[in-house]
Design a protein around this motif. Structure first.
Motif, PDB file in Angstrom:
ATOM      1  N   THR A 188      -7.502   8.393   0.417  1.00 57.67           N
ATOM      2  CA  THR A 188      -7.539   7.063  -0.183  1.00 57.67           C
ATOM      3  C   THR A 188      -7.551   6.028   0.925  1.00 57.67           C
ATOM      4  OG1 THR A 188      -6.511   5.670  -1.883  1.00 57.67           O
ATOM      5  CG2 THR A 188      -5.033   6.785  -0.375  1.00 57.67           C
ATOM      6  N   TYR A 213      -5.347   2.430  -4.788  1.00 61.00           N
ATOM      7  CA  TYR A 213      -6.406   2.104  -3.846  1.00 61.00           C
ATOM      8  C   TYR A 213      -7.621   2.988  -4.133  1.00 61.00           C
ATOM      9  CZ  TYR A 213      -2.094   0.670  -1.479  1.00 61.00           C
ATOM     10  OH  TYR A 213      -0.863   0.143  -1.190  1.00 61.00           O
ATOM     11  N   THR A 216     -16.319  -6.224  -2.174  1.00 65.06           N
ATOM     12  CA  THR A 216     -15.866  -5.201  -3.103  1.00 65.06           C
ATOM     13  C   THR A 216     -16.330  -5.535  -4.515  1.00 65.06           C
ATOM     14  OG1 THR A 216     -13.774  -6.381  -3.427  1.00 65.06           O
ATOM     15  CG2 THR A 216     -13.814  -4.636  -1.761  1.00 65.06           C
ATOM     16  N   LEU A 275      -8.138  -0.990   1.729  1.00 63.61           N
ATOM     17  CA  LEU A 275      -9.048  -1.986   2.292  1.00 63.61           C
ATOM     18  C   LEU A 275      -8.301  -3.296   2.514  1.00 63.61           C
ATOM     19  CD1 LEU A 275     -12.358  -1.516   0.268  1.00 63.61           C
ATOM     20  CD2 LEU A 275     -12.066  -1.198   2.738  1.00 63.61           C
ATOM     21  N   THR A 287     -14.513   5.348  -1.024  1.00 62.10           N
ATOM     22  CA  THR A 287     -14.471   3.891  -0.925  1.00 62.10           C
ATOM     23  C   THR A 287     -15.804   3.292  -1.363  1.00 62.10           C
ATOM     24  OG1 THR A 287     -12.895   4.057   0.902  1.00 62.10           O
ATOM     25  CG2 THR A 287     -14.005   1.951   0.624  1.00 62.10           C
TER      26      THR A 287
END
Length: 295
Positions: free
Chosen positions: A33, A64, A196, A36, A110
């Motif tokens: 994980t 996350y 994001t 960020l 991610t």
């Protein structure tokens, strides 16, 4: 005092079954994980996702981006920048192939869940905006296991930037949980030019939040989180920027944290070594009444 600690109502029964030798312990699956970070004022902000209420594991909890290692994450070498696999193997406490798989999982998850990609055309560049239709098609193929991460990097002639990650912690799901993960936590700064987004089918909300705001909301019982998430947020409190946190990652202890359960004065005591704030006490005989919400 009530907090937002995630505590499923079935845990006491499973702990009792484990203590009685009536529970088969599942082998933990390797996972990664990524926390960020982006610079805010003051200090860095953290990107978090809220898991959908329909999820079987940690429903409603803030987490996350991350997930399990794909068996294909170590099936062949990928273009790689930063510390080599042997260096990562020593840092993570695994073999070189496993180290590649864990780092690849961190970068892949991610991208799959937040749309952020820690890779570039060369070892000292990072891709920019990844929100176009062609990028989305590849991201969906990765998430659907139609495309391996090595194939994705090769197709786009990209180099994985392992130097953009800092290993931060390692937590293992308790032995009484049916879904178990051996999870390495990393920190990374949001690359310039990227942003994001909620690309995960497992999350219904995302937020950038300061660690002190998130932990305060947890302490008030307003944000539901698991112990590793809260512990990571508290550990980030001293740092004034994403760069400071990344610089500190090399000195972090990666000894795995595994919850233990014991009998004490007629109570089942669940504790995470080195993290006393998460200790839970439950009657060894009476049904638990804490429920599955903040406890």
């Amino acid at each position: 005092m009530p907090t937002g600690q995630w505590y499923p109502p079935e845990w006491p029964e499973r702990i009792r079954a484990l203590a009685a030798g009536e529970l088969d312990v599942a082998a933990p699956r390797r996972a990664a994980t990524v926390v960020l970070l982006r610079d805010g004022s003051p200090g860095p902000d953290v990107h978090m996702l809220r898991r959908r209420a329909s999820m079987a594991f940690a429903a409603g909890a803030y987490v996350y981006p991350g997930g399990g290692v794909d068996p294909r994450d170590d099936d062949r070498l990928v273009r790689w920048a930063g510390p080599d696999r042997e260096t990562w193997a020593r840092r993570l406490g695994v073999g070189p192939d496993e180290a590649q798989a864990i780092v690849c999982a961190a970068v892949r998850e991610t991208y799959e869940e937040a749309g952020v990609l820690l890779a570039g055309e060369t070892g000292d560049t990072v891709v920019g905006d990844t929100t176009g239709d062609d990028w989305e098609a590849d991201r969906a193929a990765l998430a659907g296991h139609e495309l391996s991460f090595a194939e994705f990097l090769g197709k786009r002639r990209l180099t994985l930037r392992s130097d953009l990650l800092g290993a931060w912690a390692r937590w293992i799901t308790p032995e009484f949980e049916p879904r178990r993960y051996d999870t390495w936590f990393f920190v990374a700064a949001l690359p310039e030019g990227q942003r994001t987004r909620n690309a995960s089918t497992e999350a219904d909300h995302t937020v950038w939040i300061r660690p002190e705001e998130a932990t305060a909301a947890y302490d008030r019982g307003e944000l539901l989180m698991m112990p590793p998430t809260v512990s990571t947020l508290r550990a980030l409190l001293p740092y004034g920027s994403a760069a400071e946190a990344l610089a500190a990652a090399g000195g972090r202890d990666l000894a795995p944290v595994l919850a233990t359960a014991r009998m004490e004065a007629g109570e089942l005591v669940l504790s995470w070594p080195g993290h006393d704030e998460f200790t839970k006490r439950v009657s060894a005989t009476a049904p638990d009444t804490a429920g599955g919400g903040p406890a």
